[in-house]
Every structure is written in structure tokens, then in C-alpha cells.
Motif scaffolding. Structure first.
Motif, PDB file in Angstrom:
ATOM      1  N   THR A 330      27.032 -25.422  20.401  1.00  0.00           N
ATOM      2  CA  THR A 330      27.274 -24.588  21.583  1.00  0.00           C
ATOM      3  C   THR A 330      27.072 -25.329  22.912  1.00  0.00           C
ATOM      4  O   THR A 330      27.907 -25.234  23.803  1.00  0.00           O
ATOM      5  N   LEU A 331      25.983 -26.071  23.031  1.00  0.00           N
ATOM      6  CA  LEU A 331      25.750 -26.773  24.303  1.00  0.00           C
ATOM      7  C   LEU A 331      26.853 -27.809  24.548  1.00  0.00           C
ATOM      8  O   LEU A 331      27.392 -27.906  25.648  1.00  0.00           O
ATOM      9  N   GLY A 332      27.212 -28.566  23.514  1.00  0.00           N
ATOM     10  CA  GLY A 332      28.275 -29.576  23.646  1.00  0.00           C
ATOM     11  C   GLY A 332      29.587 -28.928  24.087  1.00  0.00           C
ATOM     12  O   GLY A 332      30.329 -29.474  24.906  1.00  0.00           O
ATOM     13  N   TYR A 333      29.869 -27.748  23.572  1.00  0.00           N
ATOM     14  CA  TYR A 333      31.089 -27.007  23.918  1.00  0.00           C
ATOM     15  C   TYR A 333      31.076 -26.649  25.401  1.00  0.00           C
ATOM     16  O   TYR A 333      32.060 -26.856  26.125  1.00  0.00           O
ATOM     17  N   MET A 334      29.938 -26.140  25.881  1.00  0.00           N
ATOM     18  CA  MET A 334      29.808 -25.773  27.296  1.00  0.00           C
ATOM     19  C   MET A 334      29.901 -27.005  28.196  1.00  0.00           C
ATOM     20  O   MET A 334      30.555 -26.975  29.234  1.00  0.00           O
ATOM     21  N   LEU A 335      29.224 -28.072  27.793  1.00  0.00           N
ATOM     22  CA  LEU A 335      29.242 -29.299  28.604  1.00  0.00           C
ATOM     23  C   LEU A 335      30.679 -29.777  28.760  1.00  0.00           C
ATOM     24  O   LEU A 335      31.105 -30.209  29.831  1.00  0.00           O
ATOM     25  N   ASN A 336      31.438 -29.671  27.675  1.00  0.00           N
ATOM     26  CA  ASN A 336      32.825 -30.112  27.699  1.00  0.00           C
ATOM     27  C   ASN A 336      33.677 -29.209  28.594  1.00  0.00           C
ATOM     28  O   ASN A 336      34.427 -29.690  29.441  1.00  0.00           O
ATOM     29  N   LEU A 337      33.526 -27.907  28.431  1.00  0.00           N
ATOM     30  CA  LEU A 337      34.366 -26.972  29.196  1.00  0.00           C
ATOM     31  C   LEU A 337      34.040 -26.972  30.677  1.00  0.00           C
ATOM     32  O   LEU A 337      34.883 -26.662  31.506  1.00  0.00           O
ATOM     33  N   THR A 338      32.805 -27.294  31.014  1.00  0.00           N
ATOM     34  CA  THR A 338      32.422 -27.276  32.423  1.00  0.00           C
ATOM     35  C   THR A 338      32.415 -28.695  33.007  1.00  0.00           C
ATOM     36  O   THR A 338      31.893 -28.905  34.096  1.00  0.00           O
ATOM     37  N   ASN A 339      32.994 -29.646  32.260  1.00  0.00           N
ATOM     38  CA  ASN A 339      33.093 -31.055  32.695  1.00  0.00           C
ATOM     39  C   ASN A 339      31.759 -31.639  33.135  1.00  0.00           C
ATOM     40  O   ASN A 339      31.678 -32.357  34.124  1.00  0.00           O
ATOM     41  N   MET A 340      30.722 -31.288  32.400  1.00  0.00           N
ATOM     42  CA  MET A 340      29.405 -31.777  32.818  1.00  0.00           C
ATOM     43  C   MET A 340      29.036 -33.135  32.225  1.00  0.00           C
ATOM     44  O   MET A 340      28.017 -33.711  32.574  1.00  0.00           O
ATOM     45  N   VAL A 341      29.848 -33.625  31.275  1.00  0.00           N
ATOM     46  CA  VAL A 341      29.626 -34.985  30.788  1.00  0.00           C
ATOM     47  C   VAL A 341      30.800 -35.806  31.299  1.00  0.00           C
ATOM     48  O   VAL A 341      31.909 -35.712  30.768  1.00  0.00           O
ATOM     49  N   PRO A 342      30.613 -36.598  32.366  1.00  0.00           N
ATOM     50  CA  PRO A 342      31.743 -37.329  32.938  1.00  0.00           C
ATOM     51  C   PRO A 342      32.192 -38.490  32.055  1.00  0.00           C
ATOM     52  O   PRO A 342      31.392 -39.037  31.280  1.00  0.00           O
ATOM     53  N   ALA A 343      33.484 -38.833  32.166  1.00  0.00           N
ATOM     54  CA  ALA A 343      33.998 -39.967  31.394  1.00  0.00           C
ATOM     55  C   ALA A 343      33.413 -41.277  31.919  1.00  0.00           C
ATOM     56  O   ALA A 343      33.099 -42.188  31.156  1.00  0.00           O
ATOM     57  N   GLU A 344      33.271 -41.342  33.241  1.00  0.00           N
ATOM     58  CA  GLU A 344      32.723 -42.569  33.841  1.00  0.00           C
ATOM     59  C   GLU A 344      31.314 -42.316  34.341  1.00  0.00           C
ATOM     60  O   GLU A 344      31.012 -41.208  34.801  1.00  0.00           O
ATOM     61  N   ALA A 345      30.502 -43.359  34.291  1.00  0.00           N
ATOM     62  CA  ALA A 345      29.155 -43.237  34.845  1.00  0.00           C
ATOM     63  C   ALA A 345      29.279 -43.069  36.350  1.00  0.00           C
ATOM     64  O   ALA A 345      30.134 -43.704  36.961  1.00  0.00           O
ATOM     65  N   PRO A 346      28.470 -42.181  36.956  1.00  0.00           N
ATOM     66  CA  PRO A 346      28.546 -42.054  38.412  1.00  0.00           C
ATOM     67  C   PRO A 346      28.307 -43.412  39.048  1.00  0.00           C
ATOM     68  O   PRO A 346      27.513 -44.211  38.525  1.00  0.00           O
ATOM     69  N   ASP A 347      29.039 -43.702  40.208  1.00  0.00           N
ATOM     70  CA  ASP A 347      28.903 -45.017  40.854  1.00  0.00           C
ATOM     71  C   ASP A 347      27.450 -45.329  41.129  1.00  0.00           C
ATOM     72  O   ASP A 347      26.751 -44.531  41.760  1.00  0.00           O
ATOM     73  N   ALA A 348      27.001 -46.503  40.687  1.00  0.00           N
ATOM     74  CA  ALA A 348      25.612 -46.887  40.942  1.00  0.00           C
ATOM     75  C   ALA A 348      25.505 -47.313  42.402  1.00  0.00           C
ATOM     76  O   ALA A 348      26.346 -48.057  42.893  1.00  0.00           O
ATOM     77  N   PRO A 349      24.505 -46.860  43.188  1.00  0.00           N
ATOM     78  CA  PRO A 349      24.360 -47.293  44.571  1.00  0.00           C
ATOM     79  C   PRO A 349      24.050 -48.775  44.621  1.00  0.00           C
ATOM     80  O   PRO A 349      23.349 -49.279  43.741  1.00  0.00           O
TER      81      PRO A 349
END
Ligand SMILES: O=P(O)(O)OP(=O)(O)OP(=O)(O)OC[C@H]1O[C@@H](n2cnc3c(O)ncnc32)[C@H](O)[C@@H]1O
Length: 390
Positions: A330-349
Motif C-alpha cells: 500500500t505505501l509503495g502504491y501511494m508513493l508511486n501515485l503521488t510521485n513521492m519517489v523521484p527518478a532522479e536524486a534531488p540536485d545536491a547543493p
């Protein structure tokens, strides 16, 4: 729904997304009776539309999705995806289906594309092996075993997977009312049969093993029923019914020697039904009656089905929750539908936070010194040329 209403502040209800995902129980109903399955969805959708949340749809997940989202949940909660660490495999056991999902260095999907799910998460690529076995959840697996035992339509069945002294009358129509066994219903069976437990773990294993087909494999290697499975790799988390059953049986210590696990199950299955009921008065009778079968089934599925050995069995951790969240799809499904696991790592400062603070302080100091210098120079110039002002 009531819990969700309490947990989410009411000012946020309208912006909170609500999704419904259904799994193998509904997959089976859809096969058996598509209009009944549609009617269930219509009723559920109507109810969810009238909830205060932002309802965004209900659908049946494929077996592959169910397996893959369970894997995402386990690895997300363990922080393995952000760190790009070696991932944990996921073993899920439901009532109607069971899933195995893991990343293997030897699997790129060439040999069996149907078992491949590609993910790019936080900048890392994963070739996930996943397979869902419909009808191999613990309830349907029990039906399959009983169907094999009653193929000739007997009026009485002595069953080693139930405790000695356990007696129950079972209706043939009810037992065979599932697409998992419907086709093997005996032609001329009586209305019902009497199931009598004999509580014999070793015979139960033999009976359970018969629901797996090990006779054919068109790949380099298989689990069972001709399904491709690469060599097991890494550690695994086993959840849902794996946890419910093994926790009840006190068998969650997978590092215990295999013989000890078998001995405990042997002793458990042989315990008279009257003793079981006396010792566990508050346990649901259906669960209590079936733990001997379920424990034996789990052991057989893991060792004979998936090929965990006495040595690799300890690589499995039986889990219910990770950091307070339920392990499951269930959590994986929600993370996927709400785009909470990005394909790319957020830009490192380019600089860490402390670096930014230091640069700001230094710049501030320099500006201060410069300002003081300019003020001082200006005031000196004014003092040395007093007549020029006029
Ligand atoms: O449709 P599928 O994919 O098969 O999954 P499910 O929805 O049936 O999967 P769950 O994780 O909800 O349930 C797993 C099974 O465990 C059973 N179960 C739940 N609590 C239990 C307990 O305390 N002891 C034994 N079995 C339990 C339940 O009836 C299901 O048959």
C-alpha cells in the motif's frame, strides 16, 4: 475511513488524495464473475466519492504491481533507495496470492521479460525480478490441497494438516467455489464431507507439496509451475501472512536450525484440538484451526518452492512494520501515485549548509569593513577641503 478522518486535520481533508487498490481476492472475483466485481467497485467508488477526501480512483492491481510496490515500501522505509544501497527482497503472502520480488545481478529480463520491472529511483536503475502466484495465498493454497484430497468425492477425509480431534463438515460447493479449484470439482460428489484432523506434520508436508508442480521448466531454472526464478540474492523481508502465522507459531527466528523449526511444527500440529482451544480462547477459530496447515505451507513454499536452503533461510526477516509503518504494497502504491519517489536524486547543493553560513558571514564582514573604509575616506576628504563646498 474513520481513522483517516481523525488522523488528517479536517482543514486538510479536501487536499488529501485517496486511492483504492484491490488485489488478488478481487482478481479472482473478476475472473469468476466480472459483473459482481464491477458492482463491488461501483459501490466502493460511490462511498469514497462521498468521503471528505480527494478520491482519485479505484482499480485492481496486477500481480506484478503488487509485488513491486511491496518491494518499494520495504526499501523506501529502510532508506535503501536514497542511499543507493543493496536492496532487500520482498516476500508477501496474502489470502489469494503470494509475491516474491528481488534484485538479482544475474537477471536483466532477457530470459523471462514478464518477470521484469524496471525502476529508476533517486538516480539509480533497478532491474527487479517479481512474480505473483495467483491461487498460492494461504487460503487458496488450502483449497488446492483439499481439492486434491477430495478429488474422488469422499464423504470423509482424514487430514494431517489439522489437529487431532478437529472435526468439521465441509460443503463441496463452497470448497470448489473458486477459480483456483473450480475445474477439479468431482463429478458425482456428495453434498458435503467430514474433515477429521490427524495432526501429522510430515504427512501434511507431503500433502502440501502436491499443490506445486516441479515437473516442467522451460528456463535455465525455475521455482515451481514452470515459472522462471533467478538465483536468490541478498536479504529478504517477509510480511503480511508470513508475519501473522509465524508470529503466532513463535517461529520468527529464521536463524534457528531448520530441524528445530520442523520439530516445533511437528509438536504444534500434533497438539489435540481441545488443548488448542483451551490455550487460545480469544484467537479466531478459523485461524487457530489453520495455523498447522499455514505454517507447513509457508515452510514448503519458501524451501521447496522458492529454493531457500537451510543456509539461506536466515537471510529472511519476518517483519510486520518498519519504523512504525506497515510493510506491504500500500505505501509503495501511494508513493508511486503521488510521485513521492523521484527518478532522479534531488540536485545536491554545491556547498553543505554550514558552508553557506560561513560564506554569508564572511561576505557580511567584508561589506562592513568596506563600508567603514568608504565612510572614513569620505569624512577625511571633507575635512581636508572645507572651502570646496561653498
Ligand atoms: O488479495 P491478496 O493479495 O491475496 O492479499 P490479502 O488482501 O488477502 O492479504 P492480507 O495481507 O490482507 O491478508 C493475508 C491473509 O492473512 C490472514 N490473516 C490476517 N490476520 C491473521 C492472523 O492474525 N492470523 C492468521 N491469519 C491472518 C487474512 O485472512 C488473509 O488470508
Amino acid at each position: 475511513m474513520l481513522k483517516a478522518r481523525e488522523a488528517v486535520p479536517s482543514s486538510r481533508h479536501g487536499e488529501t488524495p485517496l486511492y483504492l487498490g484491490a488485489t488478488a481476492g478481487m482478481r479472482l472475483l473478476n475472473i469468476e464473475n466480472a459483473s459482481a466485481s464491477d458492482a463491488v467497485f461501483q459501490a466502493v467508488e460511490a462511498a469514497l466519492h462521498s468521503s471528505p477526501f480527494s478520491f482519485r480512483g479505484a482499480r485492481i492491481l496486477s500481480g506484478q504491481e503488487e509485488g513491486a510496490f511491496g518491494w518499494v515500501t520495504v526499501n523506501y522505509l529502510d532508506d535503501r533507495l536514497t542511499q543507493g544501497q543493496e536492496t532487500t527482497g520482498a516476500l508477501d503472502l496474502g489470502g489469494a496470492s503470494t509475491q516474491i520480488s528481488f534484485v538479482s545481478a544475474r537477471f536483466d529480463g532477457t530470459e523471462s521479460p514478464d518477470n521484469l520491472m524496471n525502476f529508476r529511483l533517486y538516480g539509480n536503475d533497478y532491474n527487479l525480478y517479481t512474480h505473483s502466484y495467483l491461487c498460492y495465498g494461504k487460503d487458496q493454497a488450502l483449497r488446492k490441497m483439499l481439492a486434491l484430497q477430495t478429488a474422488s468425492g469422499p464423504t470423509s477425509l482424514s487430514d494431517p494438516c489439522f489437529h487431532p480431534g478437529y472435526i468439521r463438515t465441509r460443503d463441496y460447493s463452497e470448497l470448489y467455489a473458486s477459480p483456483c479449484v473450480a475445474r477439479s470439482k468431482p463429478q458425482a460428489s456428495p453434498r458435503n464431507f467430514t474433515l477429521k484432523g490427524t495432526g501429522d506434520f510430515d504427512s501434511c508436508r507431503t500433502a502440501v507439496k502436491k499443490i506445486f508442480d516441479f515437473s516442467k521448466c522451460n528456463f535455465s531454472r525455475c521455482s515451481f509451475n514452470g515459472v522462471f526464478q533467478p538465483e536468490l540474492q541478498g536479504s529478504f523481508g517477509a510480511f503480511s501472512a508470513y508475519y501473522f502465522v509465524l508470529d503466532f507459531l513463535n517461529l520468527t527466528d529464521t536463524a534457528a536450525p531448520m530441524e528445530t523449526i520442523k520439530d516445533k511444527l511437528r509438536e504444534y500440529c500434533a497438539t489435540p484440538w481441545a488443548d488448542m482451544q483451551r490455550q487460545h480462547p480469544s484467537t479466531k477459530v478459523k485461524y487457530l484451526a489453520e495455523y498447522c496447515f499455514s505454517g507447513t505451507y509457508i515452510l514448503t513454499l519458501l524451501t521447496e518452492g522458492y529454493n531457500f536452503t537451510a543456509d539461506t533461510f536466515k537471510d529472511i526477516t519476518i517483519i510486520r512494520k518498519i519504523k512504525g509503518s506497515d510493510a506491504g504494497w500500500t505505501l509503495g502504491y501511494m508513493l508511486n501515485l503521488t510521485n513521492m519517489v523521484p527518478a532522479e536524486a534531488p540536485d545536491a547543493p554545491p556547498l553543505p549548509h554550514a558552508g553557506y553560513v560561513s560564506v554569508m558571514v564572511l561576505t557580511g564582514l567584508l561589506l562592513g569593513v568596506l563600508l567603514l573604509f568608504i565612510t572614513y575616506t569620505l569624512s577625511k576628504t571633507q575635512c581636508s577641503n572645507p572651502h570646496k563646498i561653498v
